[in-house]
Design an enzyme around this catalytic site. Structure first.
Site, PDB file in Angstrom:
ATOM      1  N   PRO A 110      52.833  70.095  19.739  1.00 48.49           N
ATOM      2  CA  PRO A 110      52.208  71.037  20.683  1.00 48.49           C
ATOM      3  C   PRO A 110      51.032  70.503  21.501  1.00 48.49           C
ATOM      4  CG  PRO A 110      51.423  71.468  18.476  1.00 48.49           C
ATOM      5  CD  PRO A 110      52.414  70.346  18.349  1.00 48.49           C
ATOM      6  N   CYS A 111      51.325  69.590  22.425  1.00 48.66           N
ATOM      7  CA  CYS A 111      50.259  69.091  23.295  1.00 48.66           C
ATOM      8  C   CYS A 111      49.752  70.183  24.230  1.00 48.66           C
ATOM      9  CB  CYS A 111      50.724  67.869  24.076  1.00 48.66           C
ATOM     10  SG  CYS A 111      52.249  68.075  24.991  1.00 48.66           S
ATOM     11  N   HIS A 112      50.496  71.297  24.343  1.00 52.77           N
ATOM     12  CA  HIS A 112      50.030  72.410  25.180  1.00 52.77           C
ATOM     13  C   HIS A 112      48.801  73.098  24.575  1.00 52.77           C
ATOM     14  CE1 HIS A 112      52.854  74.263  22.282  1.00 52.77           C
ATOM     15  NE2 HIS A 112      52.069  75.319  22.351  1.00 52.77           N
TER      16      HIS A 112
END
Length: 347
Positions: free
Chosen positions: A314-316
């Protein structure tokens, strides 16, 4: 950053794709509403109003623009093709001819055009690739080559050998030395994605409209010394199920096995990303601190940008220290939608 009317109007003037899915602009004088990237002539500022979802625009009486089609996911797989793909997923031996398509009420030419546009091959070639993928796995599992060839729909062993070698670069007899990466299209509420997996786990999950996609495919194939081919495996099936549950708000932590491709430093950064809890946001600085070196903030940000397994890694959930949504390979609007889904942040 607060999403003001001025920001949205300027984004529409510039046809800024970063705002796709964030808002819709309605024109009072024509009664229609559009995407930010609509190529239609832009109206004066006093003649427009903005909506954060299409339902509100419809309820106020606006009609969807026929030019930019704001109610459609333009890259989405049509329902009739979804059904065909489902048949292949459920039965690897299924073979569908043009006459079968006609019996299903489908236009073979239309189906062919869709597959050429979205997969770079005809529908019949797509089926052959699926059959060859399945044959490859059977041969690697020790099954008889001749029997496998005929079960795959080939009328001669020579034809099977030639097609097999064209796809995998080796003959069926020598295929034990070859590796493959299974590739599949997956639909999500924020766009169509390509998922890729080896026997070890998911190695790619990217949106189909990402500009660097072709380059990523080449790098992935080279790094794993493997051929990327349309196919299915248990990891892809689990991924599709978990993505569906995630977008329905039923899943907060993915369990599908991952097999990311990158340097040791990049993998260490991605491991930290996996530790960010659902619904939380961290900064690049916090990531660097957990890695033990606050001077590597820029290197951490670069590694985040090279993450090829969107959503699951989850780089978001990482934003700038100033609280702003920073770059995201799938587009800032998707980053916002994911954070809204997780109730982590709102503009």
């Amino acid at each position: 950053m607060k999403l003001t009317n001025e920001i949205m109007y300027q984004a529409s003037l510039e046809k800024n794709p970063d705002f796709e899915g964030v808002y819709w602009m309605a024109v009072k004088t024509t009664g229609i509403f559009c995407r930010p990237i609509c190529r239609a002539r832009k109206p004066k500022r006093e003649n427009v109003e903005f909506f954060l979802n299409t339902n509100d625009a419809l309820e106020k009486g606006y009609r969807p623009c026929k030019v930019c089609k704001p109610l459609e996911n333009l890259d989405a797989t049509p329902p009739e093709i979804e059904q065909l793909l489902k048949e292949f997923s459920e039965n690897s031996d299924v073979k569908i001819k043009d006459s079968d398509l006609v019996e299903k009420g489908l236009n073979p030419t239309k189906i062919r055009r869709w597959f050429i546009k979205n997969h770079g091959m005809s529908f019949q070639e797509f089926q052959r690739k699926l059959n060859l993928n399945e044959a490859f796995k059977k041969i690697q599992a020790g099954e008889n080559i001749i029997e496998t060839a005929y079960n795959a729909g080939f009328e001669s062993l020579s034809g099977f050998n030639e097609s097999f070698k064209n796809v995998f670069g080796v003959s069926p007899k020598n295929s034990k030395t070859q590796n493959i990466i299974d590739l599949k299209r997956i639909e999500t509420p924020i766009g169509t994605m390509y998922a890729a997996a080896t026997g070890n786990g998911i190695c790619m999950l990217e949106f189909t409209d990402r500009k660097s996609l072709e380059k990523e495919f080449l790098e992935l194939s080279k790094s794993l010394n493997a051929k990327i081919i349309i196919g299915e495996n248990a990891h892809l099936k689990l991924l599709e199920k978990e993505l569906s549950d995630y977008f329905e708000g039923k899943l907060k932590k993915f369990s599908v096995p991952l097999s990311p491709v990158g340097t040791e430093f990049q993998k260490s950064v991605w491991k930290v990303l996996e530790k960010i809890p659902y619904g939380e946001i961290w900064s690049y600085k916090k990531q660097a601190q957990i890695l033990g070196d606050v001077k590597k903030v820029r290197a951490v940000a670069n590694a985040n940008g090279l993450n090829k397994i969107s959503i699951v890694i989850p780089c978001h959930r990482v934003i700038g220290s100033n609280g702003k949504l920073t770059g995201y390979g799938g587009g800032i609007w998707r980053k916002q939608k994911l954070l809204e889904l997780e109730k982590a942040i709102l503009f």
